[in-house]
Every structure is written in C-alpha cells, then in structure tokens.
Design a protein around this motif. Sequence first.
Motif, PDB file in Angstrom:
ATOM      1  N   HIS A   1       0.833  -1.204   0.000  1.00 27.83           N
ATOM      2  CA  HIS A   1       0.000   0.000   0.000  1.00 27.83           C
ATOM      3  C   HIS A   1       0.872   1.260   0.000  1.00 27.83           C
ATOM      4  CE1 HIS A   1      -3.652   2.269   1.909  1.00 27.83           C
ATOM      5  NE2 HIS A   1      -3.433   2.617   0.655  1.00 27.83           N
ATOM      6  N   HIS A   2       1.943   1.246   0.770  1.00 29.73           N
ATOM      7  CA  HIS A   2       2.839   2.399   0.813  1.00 29.73           C
ATOM      8  C   HIS A   2       3.517   2.615  -0.538  1.00 29.73           C
ATOM      9  CE1 HIS A   2       6.705   4.487   1.924  1.00 29.73           C
ATOM     10  NE2 HIS A   2       5.807   5.289   2.459  1.00 29.73           N
ATOM     11  N   LEU A   3       3.889   1.546  -1.202  1.00 33.89           N
ATOM     12  CA  LEU A   3       4.528   1.676  -2.513  1.00 33.89           C
ATOM     13  C   LEU A   3       3.581   2.278  -3.540  1.00 33.89           C
ATOM     14  CD1 LEU A   3       6.524  -1.692  -2.708  1.00 33.89           C
ATOM     15  CD2 LEU A   3       7.442   0.603  -2.342  1.00 33.89           C
ATOM     16  N   ILE A   4       2.315   1.880  -3.492  1.00 36.09           N
ATOM     17  CA  ILE A   4       1.367   2.432  -4.457  1.00 36.09           C
ATOM     18  C   ILE A   4       1.061   3.894  -4.143  1.00 36.09           C
ATOM     19  CG2 ILE A   4      -0.851   1.882  -3.335  1.00 36.09           C
ATOM     20  CD1 ILE A   4      -1.822   0.841  -6.022  1.00 36.09           C
ATOM     21  N   ILE A   5       1.149   4.282  -2.867  1.00 34.26           N
ATOM     22  CA  ILE A   5       0.997   5.698  -2.506  1.00 34.26           C
ATOM     23  C   ILE A   5       2.174   6.505  -3.042  1.00 34.26           C
ATOM     24  CG2 ILE A   5       0.968   7.317  -0.564  1.00 34.26           C
ATOM     25  CD1 ILE A   5      -0.624   5.270   1.001  1.00 34.26           C
ATOM     26  N   LEU A   6       3.381   5.949  -2.947  1.00 34.00           N
ATOM     27  CA  LEU A   6       4.549   6.635  -3.507  1.00 34.00           C
ATOM     28  C   LEU A   6       4.383   6.855  -5.009  1.00 34.00           C
ATOM     29  CD1 LEU A   6       7.493   4.798  -1.677  1.00 34.00           C
ATOM     30  CD2 LEU A   6       6.557   7.055  -1.172  1.00 34.00           C
ATOM     31  N   ARG A   7       3.868   5.852  -5.702  1.00 36.04           N
ATOM     32  CA  ARG A   7       3.627   5.982  -7.136  1.00 36.04           C
ATOM     33  C   ARG A   7       2.569   7.058  -7.407  1.00 36.04           C
ATOM     34  NH1 ARG A   7       5.313   6.273 -12.176  1.00 36.04           N
ATOM     35  NH2 ARG A   7       3.828   5.438 -13.693  1.00 36.04           N
ATOM     36  N   THR A   8       1.556   7.119  -6.573  1.00 39.04           N
ATOM     37  CA  THR A   8       0.509   8.124  -6.733  1.00 39.04           C
ATOM     38  C   THR A   8       1.069   9.533  -6.573  1.00 39.04           C
ATOM     39  OG1 THR A   8      -1.116   6.558  -5.858  1.00 39.04           O
ATOM     40  CG2 THR A   8      -1.737   8.872  -5.892  1.00 39.04           C
ATOM     41  N   VAL A   9       1.920   9.733  -5.583  1.00 40.50           N
ATOM     42  CA  VAL A   9       2.504  11.058  -5.347  1.00 40.50           C
ATOM     43  C   VAL A   9       3.397  11.464  -6.520  1.00 40.50           C
ATOM     44  CG1 VAL A   9       4.055  12.370  -3.856  1.00 40.50           C
ATOM     45  CG2 VAL A   9       2.350  10.864  -2.847  1.00 40.50           C
ATOM     46  N   ASP A  10       4.163  10.527  -7.064  1.00 44.18           N
ATOM     47  CA  ASP A  10       5.013  10.834  -8.220  1.00 44.18           C
ATOM     48  C   ASP A  10       4.173  11.300  -9.413  1.00 44.18           C
ATOM     49  OD1 ASP A  10       7.285  10.207  -6.808  1.00 44.18           O
ATOM     50  OD2 ASP A  10       7.400   8.152  -7.550  1.00 44.18           O
ATOM     51  N   LEU A  11       3.068  10.599  -9.683  1.00 44.69           N
ATOM     52  CA  LEU A  11       2.204  10.980 -10.802  1.00 44.69           C
ATOM     53  C   LEU A  11       1.502  12.307 -10.544  1.00 44.69           C
ATOM     54  CD1 LEU A  11       0.666   7.486 -11.651  1.00 44.69           C
ATOM     55  CD2 LEU A  11       2.331   8.769 -13.010  1.00 44.69           C
ATOM     56  N   LEU A  12       1.119  12.554  -9.288  1.00 47.78           N
ATOM     57  CA  LEU A  12       0.478  13.825  -8.956  1.00 47.78           C
ATOM     58  C   LEU A  12       1.445  14.981  -9.151  1.00 47.78           C
ATOM     59  CD1 LEU A  12      -1.910  15.417  -7.834  1.00 47.78           C
ATOM     60  CD2 LEU A  12      -1.099  14.897  -5.534  1.00 47.78           C
ATOM     61  N   GLU A  13       2.693  14.801  -8.745  1.00 46.94           N
ATOM     62  CA  GLU A  13       3.697  15.840  -8.966  1.00 46.94           C
ATOM     63  C   GLU A  13       3.894  16.105 -10.456  1.00 46.94           C
ATOM     64  OE1 GLU A  13       7.264  14.696  -7.044  1.00 46.94           O
ATOM     65  OE2 GLU A  13       6.623  15.329  -5.048  1.00 46.94           O
ATOM     66  N   ALA A  14       3.943  15.043 -11.253  1.00 43.80           N
ATOM     67  CA  ALA A  14       4.130  15.220 -12.696  1.00 43.80           C
ATOM     68  C   ALA A  14       2.949  15.942 -13.331  1.00 43.80           C
ATOM     69  CB  ALA A  14       4.331  13.858 -13.355  1.00 43.80           C
ATOM     70  N   ALA A  15       1.732  15.713 -12.802  1.00 45.73           N
ATOM     71  CA  ALA A  15       0.543  16.327 -13.389  1.00 45.73           C
ATOM     72  C   ALA A  15       0.402  17.798 -13.026  1.00 45.73           C
ATOM     73  CB  ALA A  15      -0.707  15.562 -12.957  1.00 45.73           C
ATOM     74  N   MET A  16       0.823  18.181 -11.831  1.00 44.28           N
ATOM     75  CA  MET A  16       0.579  19.544 -11.360  1.00 44.28           C
ATOM     76  C   MET A  16       1.835  20.395 -11.267  1.00 44.28           C
ATOM     77  SD  MET A  16      -0.146  18.703  -7.309  1.00 44.28           S
ATOM     78  CE  MET A  16      -0.564  20.389  -6.908  1.00 44.28           C
ATOM     79  N   SER A  17       2.999  19.848 -11.558  1.00 47.76           N
ATOM     80  CA  SER A  17       4.256  20.565 -11.335  1.00 47.76           C
ATOM     81  C   SER A  17       4.324  21.861 -12.133  1.00 47.76           C
ATOM     82  CB  SER A  17       5.441  19.658 -11.684  1.00 47.76           C
ATOM     83  OG  SER A  17       6.655  20.354 -11.514  1.00 47.76           O
ATOM     84  N   LYS A  18       4.131  21.778 -13.437  1.00 42.16           N
ATOM     85  CA  LYS A  18       4.283  22.962 -14.285  1.00 42.16           C
ATOM     86  C   LYS A  18       3.189  23.987 -14.018  1.00 42.16           C
ATOM     87  CE  LYS A  18       6.355  20.171 -17.961  1.00 42.16           C
ATOM     88  NZ  LYS A  18       6.188  19.673 -19.351  1.00 42.16           N
ATOM     89  N   SER A  19       1.960  23.508 -13.886  1.00 41.85           N
ATOM     90  CA  SER A  19       0.836  24.434 -13.698  1.00 41.85           C
ATOM     91  C   SER A  19       0.961  25.210 -12.393  1.00 41.85           C
ATOM     92  CB  SER A  19      -0.483  23.653 -13.714  1.00 41.85           C
ATOM     93  OG  SER A  19      -0.674  22.995 -14.951  1.00 41.85           O
ATOM     94  N   ILE A  20       1.305  24.532 -11.312  1.00 41.31           N
ATOM     95  CA  ILE A  20       1.315  25.189 -10.004  1.00 41.31           C
ATOM     96  C   ILE A  20       2.535  26.087  -9.841  1.00 41.31           C
ATOM     97  CG2 ILE A  20       1.235  24.799  -7.520  1.00 41.31           C
ATOM     98  CD1 ILE A  20      -1.279  24.077  -9.137  1.00 41.31           C
ATOM     99  N   ILE A  21       3.675  25.701 -10.421  1.00 45.19           N
ATOM    100  CA  ILE A  21       4.837  26.576 -10.303  1.00 45.19           C
ATOM    101  C   ILE A  21       4.599  27.891 -11.046  1.00 45.19           C
ATOM    102  CG2 ILE A  21       6.089  25.707 -12.318  1.00 45.19           C
ATOM    103  CD1 ILE A  21       7.570  26.683  -8.902  1.00 45.19           C
ATOM    104  N   ILE A  22       3.891  27.825 -12.173  1.00 40.23           N
ATOM    105  CA  ILE A  22       3.529  29.045 -12.892  1.00 40.23           C
ATOM    106  C   ILE A  22       2.569  29.879 -12.051  1.00 40.23           C
ATOM    107  CG2 ILE A  22       2.230  29.897 -14.883  1.00 40.23           C
ATOM    108  CD1 ILE A  22       3.459  27.645 -16.511  1.00 40.23           C
ATOM    109  N   LEU A  23       1.606  29.198 -11.412  1.00 38.05           N
ATOM    110  CA  LEU A  23       0.659  29.908 -10.551  1.00 38.05           C
ATOM    111  C   LEU A  23       1.374  30.628  -9.411  1.00 38.05           C
ATOM    112  CD1 LEU A  23      -2.295  30.410  -9.499  1.00 38.05           C
ATOM    113  CD2 LEU A  23      -2.020  28.285  -8.218  1.00 38.05           C
TER     114      LEU A  23
END
Length: 436
Positions: free
Chosen positions: A288-310
């Motif tokens: 379960h912890h490993l799949i959470i780590l994978r989720t956080v990595d994908l969330l960072e990839a999805a929101m990284s550019k948009s939020i840093i610009i914001l």
Amino acid sequence: MAEPAETPVALLGRNASMLRLLGLYQQKHDGSKVKAALLSAFSLIFLLHHPVFAAMKLYMDPPEDLVEFALCSFSFIISDGVFIKTAIFIADRGMLHQMLEVLSDSRRLYGREEASKRIRSRYEDLAERVLLYMQVSTMVASIGWLAAPLVSRALLAASGESGEVPRKLPLPVWLPLDVQASPTYEILYVLEAYTTTLTGLVTLCIDVLFIRLMLMVTAELEVLNYNVSTMAKGREKNSDDLYNRGHKQNMETQDFYRRDRALQMAETVYKHGSDFQLYQELVTNVRHHLIILRTVDLLEAAMSKSIIILLFINMGALCSNLLVVGVLLQAGGGVTRPLTLTAMIPFLLYQTGMFCVFGQLVTDQSEKLMISAFSCGWNESDARFRRSLLIFMAMVNRPLEITVGKTCKLSREMFLQVLNGSYTLFNMFYQVHSTS
C-alpha cells in the motif's frame, strides 16, 4: 447513473461534469476524442481574449492614470497565467489519467474495513466543502468585477455631475474604433462577461481538482497509518480466538496427559500462525505504501508545471499591487483608490495558501508513519517480522513532499517564502522608484 466509488472518474467528485464540459478532462476509453479536442480548443481560444486585449491596451494606448495602468497590468498577468496553466494542464492530461487509475486501485485493494471507509469519506466531505467555498468566492468575485463599471456609472450619474458619464468595460480593451458606441459596447460587454466567467470556472476546476487529489492522497496515508498501528490488535484477537477453540476441543477428551500435550502443541501452532498473519499484514501495508509513492510521483508530474507558474504569477501580482498601493499612499489623495488594488491581494494569498496548506497535510500524515510502525506491537512478534518492520521504518523515515517545478515544496514554509519573495521584490522596485 452514479459511478462506483473506486472508479477513476468517481475520484473527481461533482467537479467531473464541469471538467468534461470545459474540455479539461476526458475518460481514457471515451470514444469522443474529437469532441473533447474541440471543447479544449474552444476554451483556450476564449481564455486568450483577456491577455491579447490587455497587451494591446498596454502597447497601443497605455493608461496615464497609475491605478488604471496597474489594473490593466494585473489583468494581463493573471489572465495570461490562467491561459498558460490551462494549456499545460490539457497537455499533461495523460499523467492525470494514470494518477487516477493508480489511486482508484489503491482504494479498491487496500483498506476495505469500515474504519478506512470512514477516513476516506471524511476527506471526501472536506473536498466537497472546499469546492463549495471556492465556488461561492469565485462567483462573488466574478459578479463584483463585472458589475463594477455599471455600478460606478450609476453612482456618477446619480451624483448629478455635469457632462456625459463615460461607459467603461470590466476589463481593458483596445480596438481601432469607438468602444463606447452602440452596439460595440454591448457586444464587448457580453463577450467580456462570458470570458470572465469562463476564466473563473477554468481556474476553479483546475485548482479544486488538484486540491481534491492531494486530499485523496492524504486519506490513503491516514488509512495506512491506521492499518500499520493496529496490526497487533488484529493479531491478539486472532490468537485469542484460536486459543479458545483449541482449549474447548481439548476439554472434550478424557485423557489428561493427551489433553495437556495437545494444548501445548495447539498454542505453538497458533503462535506461528499468528506471526505469519502479522507478517502478511505488514507485507500488505508495504505494498500500500509503494502504491501511494507511485501516486505522489504521478500527482507531482501532473501539477508541477501548472502550479509553479501559478506561484510565480501570484508572487509577481502581489509585488506589483503592493508597489502601486505604496506609491499611491505616499502621494496622498486618500485611501479610496488604493483600496481598489488592495482588495485583490486576499484572493492571491488565498489561492496560494490553499495549495501550500493541503500540500502540508500530505507531509504531516507521512511523518506519522514512523510513529505508527513503532507502536504496532512489534515487541511480541518473531524475528522475521521485526527485521521487515525495521526495513519499512527506514523507508518511511523520509516524509513525502509534493514538489512543483523540481524545487518548490508545497508546505507552510513555501507559503512564507512566497510572501517573503513578494516583499523582497516590492522593496527592490520601491527603492528604484524612490531614487528615480
């Protein structure tokens, strides 16, 4: 028909229909790709209205009044940031699809007991409240911005001032014709009302989506904390049940020696079985912890550019507004005009603070994993479980942090850095203005 609770689209909540309507989200296996592409292009074209007309106004006919110039610059900075953020979000939708699929698998495979469901339900209710609050604030801000020219003109007309009261638009516009003449003025007003509403909806949907996903990740971490800390309780319950069944079975025999020996053997077998079950629970929690780590990595990839610009755009807007307000207050003439710009500052702080606060929630829950692992009752387990638990504790020793732009971590410290950066830029520009 309602979606099942564990499906990827169900994780979007009530925001899903609006995301589809605006062309910001499309299900992975949805066949209407052309329709989604047209909706996305339609939204981007109208989002481009504000930055284009504001840039033309600043270049072709820059306002002489400082407040008008600041409002025009603010409109350009914010609207341009919304357009870029939306375009990047649409381009990175693939990461969003993957993240939703992984998160739905996590909810489907782990934490099926009632306590875990209550934890997830609590965070879903919080996400719905955030959506409601932001809907109200966005609606009030949009209505106020659109109604301001009409209210101002009505007040000037009611004051009985001589001369014709000029008609103003909600946002700065430059065209090679008279924008106050009918029907040009009415057409532009309706167009700006639509594009302003669209800008608010797009900003609302993207911000609420990212905040909701951060809350869902936080919920998974809290579920994992609960499951790790209660491993020994399940072990003790199972051991008591097995012991009671063995003792009852042995009481039925008439041979005291045979019964005593069988009881000792049963205790040994049940102890090993209980240790094995405890070890399996730890393995499940590690997965379960490993799949959470994978989720956080994908969330960072999805929101990284948009939020840093914001973050950078909000910091620049805060700096420019503070600079103009400081100059106006220094020049005198009352506080009415500076209040026009000061009223925008809380919205910028609110939008920036929301991401930093909910990003901090993820870090806070991940930091609790070490305490949960230590308090799981490891002292009564076998050597294999202790070694495995030590490895797990080494894994969770580093807390999870949502990083945008590869350098900025969403946390309370990041919010303070944005404020500090805004003040530093304001101070630098103010010193340059004072010496010039």
